[in-house]
Enzyme design. Structure first.
Site, PDB file in Angstrom:
ATOM      1  N   LYS A 222     -35.308  18.161  -5.500  1.00 55.91           N
ATOM      2  CA  LYS A 222     -36.298  17.356  -5.038  1.00 55.91           C
ATOM      3  C   LYS A 222     -37.254  17.850  -4.034  1.00 55.91           C
ATOM      4  O   LYS A 222     -38.423  17.420  -4.330  1.00 55.91           O
ATOM      5  CB  LYS A 222     -35.552  16.119  -4.477  1.00 55.91           C
ATOM      6  CG  LYS A 222     -34.627  15.436  -5.386  1.00 55.91           C
ATOM      7  CD  LYS A 222     -35.264  14.614  -6.513  1.00 55.91           C
ATOM      8  CE  LYS A 222     -34.705  13.764  -7.603  1.00 55.91           C
ATOM      9  NZ  LYS A 222     -35.566  12.995  -8.455  1.00 55.91           N
TER      10      LYS A 222
ATOM     11  N   TYR B 202     -28.911  19.487  -5.785  1.00 52.38           N
ATOM     12  CA  TYR B 202     -29.740  18.139  -6.117  1.00 52.38           C
ATOM     13  C   TYR B 202     -30.937  17.849  -5.183  1.00 52.38           C
ATOM     14  O   TYR B 202     -32.060  17.870  -5.622  1.00 52.38           O
ATOM     15  CB  TYR B 202     -28.733  16.941  -6.513  1.00 52.38           C
ATOM     16  CG  TYR B 202     -29.606  15.776  -6.517  1.00 52.38           C
ATOM     17  CD1 TYR B 202     -30.030  15.345  -7.511  1.00 52.38           C
ATOM     18  CD2 TYR B 202     -29.391  14.742  -5.392  1.00 52.38           C
ATOM     19  CE1 TYR B 202     -31.084  13.931  -7.377  1.00 52.38           C
ATOM     20  CE2 TYR B 202     -30.232  13.591  -5.156  1.00 52.38           C
ATOM     21  CZ  TYR B 202     -30.877  13.129  -6.271  1.00 52.38           C
ATOM     22  OH  TYR B 202     -31.773  12.128  -6.438  1.00 52.38           O
TER      23      TYR B 202
ATOM     24  N   SER C 217     -35.697  11.617  -2.918  1.00 51.38           N
ATOM     25  CA  SER C 217     -34.533  11.367  -2.364  1.00 51.38           C
ATOM     26  C   SER C 217     -34.294  11.730  -0.897  1.00 51.38           C
ATOM     27  O   SER C 217     -34.827  12.814  -0.459  1.00 51.38           O
ATOM     28  CB  SER C 217     -33.105  11.973  -3.209  1.00 51.38           C
ATOM     29  OG  SER C 217     -32.016  11.984  -2.718  1.00 51.38           O
TER      30      SER C 217
HETATM   31  C1  UD1 Z   1     -26.256   8.910  -2.973  1.00 54.24           C
HETATM   32  C2  UD1 Z   1     -26.342   9.693  -4.258  1.00 54.24           C
HETATM   33  C3  UD1 Z   1     -27.178  10.860  -3.838  1.00 54.24           C
HETATM   34  C4  UD1 Z   1     -28.470  10.585  -3.348  1.00 54.24           C
HETATM   35  C5  UD1 Z   1     -28.234   9.889  -1.989  1.00 54.24           C
HETATM   36  C6  UD1 Z   1     -29.559   9.566  -1.186  1.00 54.24           C
HETATM   37  C7  UD1 Z   1     -24.562   9.862  -5.867  1.00 54.24           C
HETATM   38  C8  UD1 Z   1     -22.791  10.442  -6.218  1.00 54.24           C
HETATM   39  N1  UD1 Z   1     -24.949  10.178  -4.654  1.00 54.24           N
HETATM   40  O1  UD1 Z   1     -25.355   9.550  -1.831  1.00 54.24           O
HETATM   41  O2  UD1 Z   1     -27.224  11.772  -5.190  1.00 54.24           O
HETATM   42  O3  UD1 Z   1     -29.270  11.819  -2.943  1.00 54.24           O
HETATM   43  O4  UD1 Z   1     -27.422   8.708  -2.302  1.00 54.24           O
HETATM   44  O5  UD1 Z   1     -29.280   9.106  -0.089  1.00 54.24           O
HETATM   45  O6  UD1 Z   1     -25.076   9.665  -6.813  1.00 54.24           O
HETATM   46  N2  UD1 Z   1     -17.837   5.757  -1.353  1.00 54.24           N
HETATM   47  C9  UD1 Z   1     -16.381   5.580  -1.444  1.00 54.24           C
HETATM   48  N3  UD1 Z   1     -15.949   5.404  -2.260  1.00 54.24           N
HETATM   49  C10 UD1 Z   1     -16.555   5.907  -3.783  1.00 54.24           C
HETATM   50  C11 UD1 Z   1     -17.739   6.118  -3.622  1.00 54.24           C
HETATM   51  C12 UD1 Z   1     -18.502   6.122  -2.413  1.00 54.24           C
HETATM   52  O7  UD1 Z   1     -15.611   5.430  -0.276  1.00 54.24           O
HETATM   53  O8  UD1 Z   1     -15.733   5.586  -4.649  1.00 54.24           O
HETATM   54  C13 UD1 Z   1     -18.417   5.917  -0.194  1.00 54.24           C
HETATM   55  C14 UD1 Z   1     -19.255   7.415   0.224  1.00 54.24           C
HETATM   56  O9  UD1 Z   1     -18.267   8.232   1.093  1.00 54.24           O
HETATM   57  C15 UD1 Z   1     -20.511   6.922   1.370  1.00 54.24           C
HETATM   58  C16 UD1 Z   1     -20.786   5.582   0.678  1.00 54.24           C
HETATM   59  O10 UD1 Z   1     -19.721   5.085  -0.156  1.00 54.24           O
HETATM   60  O11 UD1 Z   1     -20.191   6.854   2.438  1.00 54.24           O
HETATM   61  C17 UD1 Z   1     -21.947   5.762  -0.372  1.00 54.24           C
HETATM   62  O12 UD1 Z   1     -21.665   6.629  -1.382  1.00 54.24           O
HETATM   63  P1  UD1 Z   1     -22.438   7.030  -2.637  1.00 54.24           P
HETATM   64  O13 UD1 Z   1     -22.697   5.593  -3.265  1.00 54.24           O
HETATM   65  O14 UD1 Z   1     -21.843   7.934  -3.656  1.00 54.24           O
HETATM   66  O15 UD1 Z   1     -23.781   7.550  -2.205  1.00 54.24           O
HETATM   67  P2  UD1 Z   1     -24.207   8.862  -1.249  1.00 54.24           P
HETATM   68  O16 UD1 Z   1     -23.143   9.898  -1.399  1.00 54.24           O
HETATM   69  O17 UD1 Z   1     -24.512   8.354   0.333  1.00 54.24           O
END
Ligand code: UD1
Length: 321
Positions: free
Chosen positions: A144, A140, A116
């Site tokens: 990895k 996590y 990851s």
């Molecule tokens: C994800 C994974 C992480 C992994 C990483 C690899 C999860 C929760 N996170 O992180 O385990 O190691 O990719 O790069 O499985 N966001 C919102 N609202 C929401 C959800 C997300 O605004 O309800 C935003 C977050 O702040 C971020 C983006 O969307 O800027 C992506 O978030 P998310 O899909 O959770 O992924 P990561 O946190 O980047």
């Protein structure tokens, strides 16, 4: 060629399984169905219900003879890993030690591992290449990184050849709609947006709009799961052809903001998708974008399906059902 796909009933594993089957490989999925589901299995492949913590059963399974294995079985909620590290130690680290030991004792010497971008932590520079320091900020990501170190030792001591694939943000679904299993209680951005569009959730919470990014919302490198799947195949071919291990980023090299994805989803689904700006989520960096150069050069791999429209439309095909 016989390939064992551990965690093959999960979201990414099912796309990997599909592609290996499409390419004529003989696959066996080994999965405990804790987060994967039967819906993600294919009749052309064999399925064995088993746990990576069950060493004797892993050994018995691997004794059937495989040319390589793909290991995608892990817990992956970064937030939960900070409050329940014990679970992550046991499942991710101990589980992988079982797989490694069973593999070398069964003469399986080719190992494709789901790593990851979480191994990097807060970036010092962008895009993030594979030489970037590894300082995971959640447990996590630490698991990895530990597994990557184990792989390197098993290479030195046991001749295990591995590909450690550092995924950025996996998203999207098989464009032909052949994989329909939805993740339970998703926390990732795209499935959350899809659940709001489908009326299963009230609204999207946008975690902050005051980041130093193009529009103030978080920027990530979203990589389509079918692109991830093809990288697994190319990584396997690389190990086989060169006899070398490899650690490589899997990203598109392009950053998309939360608002860009939200606006595309509104336009593709035709749904309003209510959203509310809330505070930042703890531990969220402003921007994470991969350098995809190493994968391009060594694996001849590039992302084909990772544009924002395909990411959203392939997901909507599943969530609108
Ligand atoms: C994800 C994974 C992480 C992994 C990483 C690899 C999860 C929760 N996170 O992180 O385990 O190691 O990719 O790069 O499985 N966001 C919102 N609202 C929401 C959800 C997300 O605004 O309800 C935003 C977050 O702040 C971020 C983006 O969307 O800027 C992506 O978030 P998310 O899909 O959770 O992924 P990561 O946190 O980047």
């Amino acid at each position: 060629m016989k390939i064992l796909i551990i965690g093959g009933a999960g979201y990414i594993g099912s796309h990997v399984s599909r592609l290996f089957l499409d390419q004529g490989y003989d696959i066996t999925v080994y999965d405990n169905l804790s987060s994967g589901c039967r819906e993600n299995l294919f009749k052309e492949g064999e399925f064995i219900e088993g746990d990576i913590l069950d060493y004797p059963f892993l050994l018995e399974t691997m004794g059937k003879g495989f040319d390589a294995l793909v290991h995608l079985a892990a817990l992956k909620a970064a937030g939960e890993s900070m409050t329940a590290p014990e679970k992550y130690s046991v499942n991710n680290i101990c589980g992988t030690i079982n797989i490694l030991n069973a593999a070398v004792n069964s003469d399986i010497r080719r190992f494709i591992f789901s790593s990851s971008a979480a191994v990097y932590g807060e970036p010092d520079y962008l895009p993030i290449d594979e030489n970037h320091p590894t300082r995971p900020e959640n447990y996590y990501g630490f698991t990895k990184l530990e597994i990557e170190r184990l792989l390197s030792w098993y290479d030195t001591l046991k001749g295990l050849k591995y590909a450690s694939l550092r995924y950025f943000n996996a998203a999207g679904y098989d464009v032909d709609g052949r994989i329909r299993g939805m993740e339970r209680n998703p926390a990732n951005l795209l499935p959350v947006i899809m659940e709001v569009a489908a009326g299963k959730r009230e609204k999207l919470k946008v975690f902050g709009n005051d980041f130093p990014t193009k529009d103030g919302t978080g920027v990530r490198d979203y990589i389509h799961v079918t692109d991830l799947a093809s990288a697994h195949m190319k990584a396997f071919e690389y190990i086989q052809n060169t006899g070398e291990s490899i650690t490589v980023n899997l990203g598109s090299g392009e950053g998309l903001s939360v608002m860009e994805i939200l606006e595309t989803a509104r336009s593709i689904t035709g749904k309003p998708i209510p959203a509310e700006i809330t505070g930042r989520r703890s531990g969220d960096p402003a921007e994470l974008v991969a350098s995809a150069q190493k994968a391009r050069e060594l694996l001849s791999w590039t992302a084909e399906f990772s544009d924002v429209e395909t990411l959203v439309s392939s997901s909507w095909k599943i969530y609108s059902y």
